[in-house]
Design a protein around this motif. Sequence first.
Motif, PDB file in Angstrom:
ATOM      1  N   TYR A 176      -4.707  -1.461   7.297  1.00  0.00           N
ATOM      2  CA  TYR A 176      -3.949  -1.221   8.523  1.00  0.00           C
ATOM      3  C   TYR A 176      -3.222   0.108   8.402  1.00  0.00           C
ATOM      4  O   TYR A 176      -3.063   0.656   7.314  1.00  0.00           O
ATOM      5  CB  TYR A 176      -2.972  -2.356   8.831  1.00  0.00           C
ATOM      6  CG  TYR A 176      -2.052  -2.761   7.699  1.00  0.00           C
ATOM      7  CD1 TYR A 176      -1.053  -1.907   7.226  1.00  0.00           C
ATOM      8  CD2 TYR A 176      -2.172  -4.014   7.103  1.00  0.00           C
ATOM      9  CE1 TYR A 176      -0.208  -2.283   6.199  1.00  0.00           C
ATOM     10  CE2 TYR A 176      -1.330  -4.392   6.068  1.00  0.00           C
ATOM     11  CZ  TYR A 176      -0.344  -3.528   5.627  1.00  0.00           C
ATOM     12  OH  TYR A 176       0.489  -3.903   4.606  1.00  0.00           O
ATOM     13  N   ALA A 177      -2.785   0.619   9.546  1.00  0.00           N
ATOM     14  CA  ALA A 177      -2.166   1.942   9.577  1.00  0.00           C
ATOM     15  C   ALA A 177      -0.842   1.947   8.817  1.00  0.00           C
ATOM     16  O   ALA A 177      -0.081   0.976   8.845  1.00  0.00           O
ATOM     17  CB  ALA A 177      -1.943   2.382  11.019  1.00  0.00           C
ATOM     18  N   VAL A 178      -0.587   3.052   8.139  1.00  0.00           N
ATOM     19  CA  VAL A 178       0.675   3.273   7.439  1.00  0.00           C
ATOM     20  C   VAL A 178       1.353   4.457   8.110  1.00  0.00           C
ATOM     21  O   VAL A 178       0.745   5.516   8.287  1.00  0.00           O
ATOM     22  CB  VAL A 178       0.429   3.568   5.945  1.00  0.00           C
ATOM     23  CG1 VAL A 178       1.736   3.882   5.237  1.00  0.00           C
ATOM     24  CG2 VAL A 178      -0.260   2.379   5.288  1.00  0.00           C
ATOM     25  N   ALA A 179       2.619   4.284   8.478  1.00  0.00           N
ATOM     26  CA  ALA A 179       3.298   5.281   9.304  1.00  0.00           C
ATOM     27  C   ALA A 179       3.516   6.604   8.581  1.00  0.00           C
ATOM     28  O   ALA A 179       3.424   7.675   9.178  1.00  0.00           O
ATOM     29  CB  ALA A 179       4.635   4.729   9.796  1.00  0.00           C
ATOM     30  N   ASN A 180       3.813   6.538   7.281  1.00  0.00           N
ATOM     31  CA  ASN A 180       4.127   7.754   6.534  1.00  0.00           C
ATOM     32  C   ASN A 180       4.063   7.449   5.040  1.00  0.00           C
ATOM     33  O   ASN A 180       3.822   6.305   4.628  1.00  0.00           O
ATOM     34  CB  ASN A 180       5.512   8.300   6.926  1.00  0.00           C
ATOM     35  CG  ASN A 180       6.583   7.221   6.898  1.00  0.00           C
ATOM     36  OD1 ASN A 180       6.702   6.489   5.914  1.00  0.00           O
ATOM     37  ND2 ASN A 180       7.346   7.100   7.983  1.00  0.00           N
ATOM     38  N   GLU A 181       4.307   8.472   4.225  1.00  0.00           N
ATOM     39  CA  GLU A 181       4.189   8.294   2.779  1.00  0.00           C
ATOM     40  C   GLU A 181       5.260   7.357   2.233  1.00  0.00           C
ATOM     41  O   GLU A 181       5.008   6.571   1.318  1.00  0.00           O
ATOM     42  CB  GLU A 181       4.261   9.663   2.086  1.00  0.00           C
ATOM     43  CG  GLU A 181       3.821   9.629   0.628  1.00  0.00           C
ATOM     44  CD  GLU A 181       4.901  10.060  -0.347  1.00  0.00           C
ATOM     45  OE1 GLU A 181       4.583  10.300  -1.519  1.00  0.00           O
ATOM     46  OE2 GLU A 181       6.076  10.134   0.072  1.00  0.00           O
ATOM     47  N   ALA A 182       6.469   7.415   2.806  1.00  0.00           N
ATOM     48  CA  ALA A 182       7.542   6.523   2.351  1.00  0.00           C
ATOM     49  C   ALA A 182       7.152   5.061   2.556  1.00  0.00           C
ATOM     50  O   ALA A 182       7.389   4.209   1.688  1.00  0.00           O
ATOM     51  CB  ALA A 182       8.838   6.841   3.098  1.00  0.00           C
ATOM     52  N   GLU A 183       6.535   4.768   3.694  1.00  0.00           N
ATOM     53  CA  GLU A 183       6.098   3.395   3.952  1.00  0.00           C
ATOM     54  C   GLU A 183       4.992   2.988   2.982  1.00  0.00           C
ATOM     55  O   GLU A 183       4.948   1.844   2.515  1.00  0.00           O
ATOM     56  CB  GLU A 183       5.608   3.247   5.391  1.00  0.00           C
ATOM     57  CG  GLU A 183       5.230   1.807   5.727  1.00  0.00           C
ATOM     58  CD  GLU A 183       4.742   1.617   7.154  1.00  0.00           C
ATOM     59  OE1 GLU A 183       4.954   0.526   7.697  1.00  0.00           O
ATOM     60  OE2 GLU A 183       4.142   2.556   7.719  1.00  0.00           O
ATOM     61  N   ALA A 184       4.102   3.929   2.665  1.00  0.00           N
ATOM     62  CA  ALA A 184       3.037   3.630   1.703  1.00  0.00           C
ATOM     63  C   ALA A 184       3.634   3.213   0.358  1.00  0.00           C
ATOM     64  O   ALA A 184       3.209   2.223  -0.251  1.00  0.00           O
ATOM     65  CB  ALA A 184       2.126   4.843   1.530  1.00  0.00           C
ATOM     66  N   LYS A 185       4.641   3.947  -0.113  1.00  0.00           N
ATOM     67  CA  LYS A 185       5.269   3.612  -1.396  1.00  0.00           C
ATOM     68  C   LYS A 185       5.991   2.267  -1.323  1.00  0.00           C
ATOM     69  O   LYS A 185       5.904   1.450  -2.252  1.00  0.00           O
ATOM     70  CB  LYS A 185       6.241   4.725  -1.806  1.00  0.00           C
ATOM     71  CG  LYS A 185       5.561   6.027  -2.180  1.00  0.00           C
ATOM     72  CD  LYS A 185       6.498   6.997  -2.882  1.00  0.00           C
ATOM     73  CE  LYS A 185       7.555   7.537  -1.957  1.00  0.00           C
ATOM     74  NZ  LYS A 185       8.403   8.553  -2.633  1.00  0.00           N
ATOM     75  N   THR A 186       6.683   2.030  -0.220  1.00  0.00           N
ATOM     76  CA  THR A 186       7.428   0.777  -0.064  1.00  0.00           C
ATOM     77  C   THR A 186       6.487  -0.423  -0.056  1.00  0.00           C
ATOM     78  O   THR A 186       6.744  -1.447  -0.714  1.00  0.00           O
ATOM     79  CB  THR A 186       8.249   0.807   1.234  1.00  0.00           C
ATOM     80  OG1 THR A 186       9.190   1.879   1.163  1.00  0.00           O
ATOM     81  CG2 THR A 186       8.996  -0.500   1.448  1.00  0.00           C
ATOM     82  N   LYS A 187       5.387  -0.301   0.679  1.00  0.00           N
ATOM     83  CA  LYS A 187       4.456  -1.429   0.782  1.00  0.00           C
ATOM     84  C   LYS A 187       3.738  -1.681  -0.541  1.00  0.00           C
ATOM     85  O   LYS A 187       3.485  -2.833  -0.902  1.00  0.00           O
ATOM     86  CB  LYS A 187       3.466  -1.181   1.916  1.00  0.00           C
ATOM     87  CG  LYS A 187       4.126  -1.326   3.289  1.00  0.00           C
ATOM     88  CD  LYS A 187       3.137  -1.255   4.434  1.00  0.00           C
ATOM     89  CE  LYS A 187       3.836  -1.596   5.749  1.00  0.00           C
ATOM     90  NZ  LYS A 187       2.940  -1.529   6.911  1.00  0.00           N
TER      91      LYS A 187
END
Length: 266
Positions: A176-187
């Motif tokens: 699924y789509a990831v909004a930005n790099e910070a969200e990628a790291k958090t998830k």
Amino acid sequence: MLCPDNTWTATDNHCYKKVDGVVANEAEAKTKCAALGSGSVPVTVHSDADNTELLTFFASSYDTSFYIGLEYSPAAKDWKWVDSGDTHTYHAWDNTADITGTFPCAYVKVVNTKLTDWLTNDCKQPVQSLVCQSQSKSLDNLYEQVALIKTKLDSVTCPDKTWTPQGNNCYRNIPYAVANEAEAKTKCAAMATGAVPVTIHSATDNRDLNYFHYASPDTSFYIGLEYDKFANEWLWLDSGNTHTYHPWNNTADITGALPCAYVKVV
């Protein structure tokens, strides 16, 4: 040789596809090849064997012209293949071709079913057709990969069965789509202790990631690599080490102005 589908022509080492119709420039040639999937690029010619295969492919063709996947790199002061980034140790330049870099794109003509030697232009000239090559794998190579994957499955322990062991790592793809790099790291961090966006420290890691994505649809994702303005260098998230292995795209701005890295699967 296994090709993406029956619209491609298999040779000993490659899969070729010819698309009729004028191509406006070299950028359009690359875009149209990429749209075909399976890592497709304008055709490359790394050896006499490649050249012979291409000659055979065009044995019954009419006169035409097409870009090949070879570009002049001002940084390297040499010509590089778009499929590998390697400099061209094999070359079949026409003796009239300007290979100084003034005209940084290469193309070929087919005249009376024969390939001409390579010519150059400014990358903005139209050609008469498009010839792409895709990644292809022999059955032997596929069997080797299956055996390798089985060995790795037996030796790598992942957090749970939702992860895929590959080489020395465990991978997990969330479609699924990831909004930005910070969200990628958090998830990633929420999935397992120590989980980060994927890192690629070596050609082996890159190969393992390619195997993991072998049958995947086209996508894009952040990798765990960030530019550190204090170190003036790119650092891996999992180790904090600088990136000694780095297959950057030749269009990437790696000065730090754009401090996050991502990869596409096409």
